[in-house]
Enzyme design. Structure first.
Site, PDB file in Angstrom:
ATOM      1  N   ASP A 105       0.811  -1.418  -0.005  1.00  0.00           N
ATOM      2  CA  ASP A 105      -0.134   0.127  -0.061  1.00  0.00           C
ATOM      3  C   ASP A 105       0.953   1.282  -0.060  1.00  0.00           C
ATOM      4  O   ASP A 105       1.802   1.343   0.653  1.00  0.00           O
ATOM      5  CB  ASP A 105      -0.836  -0.178   1.358  1.00  0.00           C
ATOM      6  CG  ASP A 105      -1.776   1.178   1.221  1.00  0.00           C
ATOM      7  OD1 ASP A 105      -2.784   1.364   0.857  1.00  0.00           O
ATOM      8  OD2 ASP A 105      -1.442   2.222   2.304  1.00  0.00           O
ATOM      9  N   GLU A 107       1.639  -0.378  -4.925  1.00  0.00           N
ATOM     10  CA  GLU A 107       0.873   0.567  -5.361  1.00  0.00           C
ATOM     11  C   GLU A 107       1.296   2.087  -5.230  1.00  0.00           C
ATOM     12  O   GLU A 107       1.578   2.430  -4.539  1.00  0.00           O
ATOM     13  CB  GLU A 107      -0.341   0.387  -4.290  1.00  0.00           C
ATOM     14  CG  GLU A 107      -1.605   1.416  -4.801  1.00  0.00           C
ATOM     15  CD  GLU A 107      -2.324   2.161  -3.546  1.00  0.00           C
ATOM     16  OE1 GLU A 107      -1.552   2.557  -2.636  1.00  0.00           O
ATOM     17  OE2 GLU A 107      -3.169   2.762  -3.771  1.00  0.00           O
TER      18      GLU A 107
END
Ligand code: NOJ
Ligand code: MG
Length: 579
Positions: free
Chosen positions: A223, A297
């Site tokens: 993330d 990401e």
């Protein structure tokens, strides 16, 4: 001559052999993203959970999916719905227990579905033990976070250290009286950033990876990687410098886009951290032979994105997410712009790495809402048949649309932080997170609760998996399954790729391998067109329809003239050259 012939033979053999090498599990599979809160609720509290997911793993199998990435299901106060983690080693109670997770893993193993978890390294929750200890003045944990002194304004009032804004708007600094300092949070206030210049943090987070690998997970989606490091303030006289104004959102100095994030995003040290994590991933591969896959990401430029792959010296992520299908085009884009966006990743990508394709996730408006429902199948054709790994956000296989969520029902901090009951929906991510639509029972079969955590989207009675699976005729899900199967053909696994914008509306690409030739064509507009596919080398005569979109009037097996193919309004088709 003869000598030459003999010499050439092994070379040719090697060439064929190399391109047909057996693909590793992650290279040929489809990754299906599950947002646990919204997938399936097993206990009637209106919130999806692990048992719910386990009960639906067969559904994934039926789709042709081989791996699933679960958004965070760790212990969290849910200020950012699980991306604010209070305990990296525990499961959130409303999602179940560690035993439930182990059961999920066991069932997935039985079905040969790999489980990929979300690794959230940039921040913890402000309710984590680490942060609580930091506030108590425990030096070890104090140093886990990023602290800075405030500055007094002309009235003697304490203000944040500098102008940095959080991704969700407003200052990225929050004052804590307990320690008399501000901490950095690049996301919500409840998500204090970890300090990656502290080796203890680095080691601690590697241990988080090891813990879940030991349990049997097959990889991680990482993330918010671009936010991992902030600039080294020692290079700026011991103070974090202001970020320059970007020229965007000039009327809203509190917005994230107002600033150019040269000190808080894409810092060079980030890549080395990814390479270090990859070493941990490989430790586990060495133990049992299973490749652990990393997806990173980052909404960054292609040049920056490619660095996550690694270089000659070090391996990085196998899948730095390619967001062009989300960020670089929409329903208004021309076919040329679409080709340009798709070529971007392919152009910059190292020759020996695989591309990946993602059209939706829990942070972005759904495909059917961005492009219109008629393009759902066309977009799935792109995701599943372009060269590389496919990633599908739950619900895209049935063409779910963004749900309407009123201001009163809005819970996403990105929506709430706008403080704007009129325009909040432009920033809110709730619409793409509404409950999964299983059938036309109460709450779309998602939950038996009186109230679900987000309202179910309108229209679920007609738009759900049960109806689509049982429909007599064509449906998005049947088309999706057809594409998932087609994807296993050598032309899509190993085949080469060539694309063209035939005009402003029609985008097409050819995949070919060992005599098999396929053409995938997507008409992005409500205008019919006649296309001459003999543009593609080696394509002439007839083409056979293999898969077509919901609205198409064609049927599987129909034959199309290669040099005079009528493509109707918003039609998407996969064609195969008749030899
Ligand atoms: C990206 C996640 O996908 C998003 O949902 C989250 O809010 C931020 N990172 C912060 O963790
Ligand atoms: Mg539940």
């Amino acid at each position: 001559m003869r000598l030459l012939g003999l010499w050439c033979l092994p070379a040719v053999f090697l060439l064929v052999h190399a391109s047909e090498r057996e693909l590793d599990w992650w290279e040929s599979t489809i990754f299906y993203q599950i947002y646990p809160r919204s997938f399936k609720d097993s206990d009637g509290d209106g919130i999806g959970d692990l048992k719910g997911i386990t009960s639906k793993l067969e559904y994934l199998k039926e789709l042709g999916v081989g791996a699933t990435w679960l958004s965070p299901m760790f212990k969290s106060p849910m200020y950012d719905f699980g991306y604010d983690i209070a305990d990296f080693y525990d499961v959130q109670e409303e999602y179940g227990t560690m035993a439930d997770f182990e059961e999920l893993l066991a069932k997935a193993k039985e079905l040969d579905i790999k489980i990929v978890l979300d690794f959230v390294p940039n921040h913890t929750s402000n309710e984590s033990m680490w942060f609580e200890e930091a506030l108590k003045g425990h030096q070890k944990y104090f140093d886990y976070f990023v602290w800075e002194d405030g500055v007094e304004d002309e009235n003697g009032v304490l203000q944040p250290p500098n102008n940095w804004n959080s991704v969700f708007r407003k200052s990225a600094w929050e004052y804590r009286e307990e320690v008399g300092k501000y901490y950095l949070h690049q996301f919500v206030i409840g998500q204090p950033d970890l300090n990656y210049r502290n080796p203890d943090v680095v080691e601690e987070m590697k241990n988080v990876l090891r813990f879940w690998f030991d349990k049997g997970v097959a990889g991680f989606r990482v993330d918010a990687i671009a936010h991992l490091f902030e600039v080294d303030k020692e290079k700026y006289g011991g103070k974090y410098p202001d970020e320059p104004i970007s020229g965007q959102d000039l009327d809203d100095p509190l917005s994230y886009n107002y600033l150019n994030h040269i000190y808080t995003k894409d810092q060079e040290e980030t890549f080395d951290m990814v390479y270090q994590w990859r070493e941990v991933f490989d430790e586990f591969k060495e133990k049992d032979g299973l490749t652990r896959v990393m997806m990173t990401e980052a909404y960054s430029s292609p040049q920056v994105t490619m660095k996550y792959f690694g270089d000659e010296q070090q391996n990085g992520a196998q899948m730095p997410f390619n967001f062009v299908l989300i960020s670089d085009f929409n329903g208004q884009s021309s076919a040329g712009e679409i080709k340009y966006a798709i070529d971007k990743f392919l152009t910059f990508k190292p020759i020996d790495k695989l591309a990946n394709w993602v059209a939706g996730n829990h942070d972005n408006s759904r495909v059917a809402s961005r492009f219109g429902p008629k393009l759902v199948d066309g977009m799935n054709m792109l995701v599943l048949l372009l060269p590389g790994v496919a990633v599908t956000y739950m619900g895209e296989e049935i063409g779910m649309v963004d749900g309407y969520v009123s201001w009163e029902d809005t819970v996403d901090p990105s929506g709430c932080n706008t403080d704007d009951p009129i325009n909040y929906w432009k920033s809110s991510r709730d619409p793409e997170r509404t409950p999964f639509q299983w059938n036309n029972d109460k709450n779309a079969g998602f939950s038996t609760a009186e109230k679900t955590w987000l309202p179910v989207a309108e229209g679920y009675e007609q738009l759900n998996t049960e109806i689509q699976l049982n429909s007599e005729g064509r449906s998005h899900i049947k088309i999706y399954k057809g594409l998932a199967k087609l994807r296993t053909e050598p032309a899509f696994r190993y085949g080469r790729y060539e694309s063209v914008a035939f005009n402003t509306d029609v985008f097409a690409f050819r995949r070919w391998y060992d005599g098999d030739v396929y053409i995938v064509v997507v008409n992005f507009r409500d205008e019919p067109h006649t296309i001459d596919f003999t543009y593609f080398e080696g394509v002439n005569g007839h083409l056979e329809v293999v898969v077509c979109s919901l609205e198409s009037s064609r049927r599987r097996g129909d034959v199309v003239e290669a040099n005079n193919a009528k493509i109707s309004e918003s039609e998407s088709i996969v064609l195969k050259l008749v030899q």
